[in-house]
Design a protein around this motif. Structure first.
Motif: not given
Length: 444
Positions: A339-340, A343, A346-347
């Motif tokens: 998940s990290r 994220q 996406r950033h």
């Protein structure tokens, strides 16, 4: 008429030390070496090993000193009252001014011939290398069997057997009897040792189990023993043939002959000398308790090492069991990590899109200016190229009075050799051309 006496000559004045030294030189020149027979008196042995005593008889006495090197070769234990013969050198002990005999050899009176024979044989065998330390072997720490050569009726045998039964009752003992005193003793000892050697070699030729099944004794060390006595009593152990037999032993051999102060040729030839028969037995037989104690210590160390290893392996097993018993925790950690990463991706994509949009807006706002600057750069480049073309125009050169000569084939004429007399040429000028004919050169 009176007679006048002659004056007396004054004697030479000596320093005390110089006088003592001169007396010592006189004694050295007059007497040494000297042999003296007398009775021991006041015998003492210092911690350094040096011995001090008096030799006396009914009419006088003399102080004596025997240094450790000489004292170590005395074949008996000197005692007050014994009649001895000594050889040495007379001198003056200058610190006290005493007359002193420095003893180099000592023997009991009446034993001179035997002792001289002993010294001669000892020197001969030593020169041949029979006493060399390099040929002597170490004793086995755990002999499988012990051979003993001595007289069956000797007290030494009883002492040896008693010591071996007390210390190593589990080790077999093989006894080969021999005479240890008298004219026949040397030959008897040689025969007994030879028989013991055959037994030892036969046992070594077989493995331990095979030797025991065949009833063959296993002998790893040999004891040659006899109790104490006078020089005559021990003389059988000073035999040359016996000495040469001892050095041929196939296994380490220990000599335990006489008392601590007794020395024989056999002692020098053996791999190891023991001061007494009992000491010989103790040298080849470490007490069973010592080995049992060593085994117990080794067992404790082994138990501790095994226990530490088992503890470490149990700890590793516990950790492995914890990992296998809770797979959900590992799965949760992996999902969180995934998940990290998503994220972060996406950033990064959002930032890249924002930069792209900002660059697009800036391009649309500045497009007219960009186009205008581009047209100006291209116009300037075109003007520079036109100027270069003009500079390369040959007509500009012809306008300055130059002409282009060509032959009738149209090839440029650049050298005189290309235009011999009578050749037709064409000269191109800035406003037209001329036909020319080459004439011969004029002679001045």
């Amino acid at each position: 008429m009176f007679e006048t006496s002659k004056p007396m000559t004054a004697p030479h004045v000596w320093d005390v030390g110089a006088l003592c030294h001169a007396i010592g030189d006189a004694l050295q020149a007059r007497f040494n070496p000297v042999a003296v027979r007398g009775e021991l008196s006041g015998f003492s042995r210092a911690a350094s090993g040096h011995c001090y005593f008096n030799l006396k008889d009914a009419s006088g006495q003399i102080r004596c000193a025997m240094f450790r090197r000489a004292a170590e070769h005395v074949g008996f234990s000197p005692r007050d009252g014994e009649l001895v013969e000594v050889r040495g050198r007379l001198g003056i002990y200058e610190q006290r001014g005493d007359l002193q005999l420095v003893v180099e050899t000592m023997q009991r009176a009446g034993q001179g011939a035997l002792f001289e024979q002993f010294l001669r044989l000892k020197a001969q065998l030593e020169a041949e290398g029979l006493f060399d330390a390099g040929r002597k072997r170490s004793l086995p720490p755990l002999p499988r069997g012990i051979g003993v050569v001595t007289s069956l009726g000797a007290a030494a045998l009883h002492d040896v057997i008693t010591a071996l039964r007390r210390r190593v009752p589990h080790i077999p003992v093989v006894i080969v009897p021999a005479l240890v005193q008298g004219a026949q003793a040397p030959q008897s000892l040689v025969q007994a040792l030879s028989k013991m050697y055959r037994l030892a070699q036969a046992g070594q030729a077989l493995d331990g189990d095979l030797a025991q099944k065949a009833g063959q004794p296993l002998i790893d060390t040999i004891l040659l023993v006899r109790g104490g006595g006078s020089l005559e009593d021990l003389w059988a152990f000073n035999d040359e043939q016996l000495a040469r037999t001892i050095v041929q032993s196939p296994v380490p051999l220990v000599s335990g002959v006489g008392h601590e102060t007794d020395f024989t040729i056999a002692d020098f030839c053996a791999d190891l000398r023991a001061p007494t028969p009992t000491a010989a037995a103790e040298l080849v037989a470490q007490p069973r308790e010592v080995w049992l104690g060593a085994l117990g210590l080794m067992q404790d160390r082994l138990d501790n090492a095994v226990q530490r290893m088992l503890d470490r392996q149990a700890q590793r097993l516990d950790l492995a069991g914890q990992r296998l018993g809770r797979p959900s925790q590992q799965l949760a950690r992996e999902q969180l990590q995934l998940s990290r990463h998503a994220q972060r991706l996406r950033h990064a994509m959002l930032i890249k899109l924002q930069h792209k949009a900002q660059n697009q807006q800036a391009l649309e706002a500045n497009l007219p200016q960009i186009l205008q600057r581009s047209l100006e750069r291209q116009k300037q480049q075109l003007e520079r190229m036109d100027l270069r073309l003009q500079l390369l125009d040959p007509r500009l050169v012809l306008q300055r009075g130059y002409a282009l000569l060509t032959d009738d084939g149209g090839k440029p004429v650049t050298q005189v050799a290309q235009a011999p007399a009578g050749s037709a040429l064409k000269a191109q000028l800035s406003d037209g051309s001329l036909d020319l004919v080459v004439t011969p050169p004029r002679l001045l």
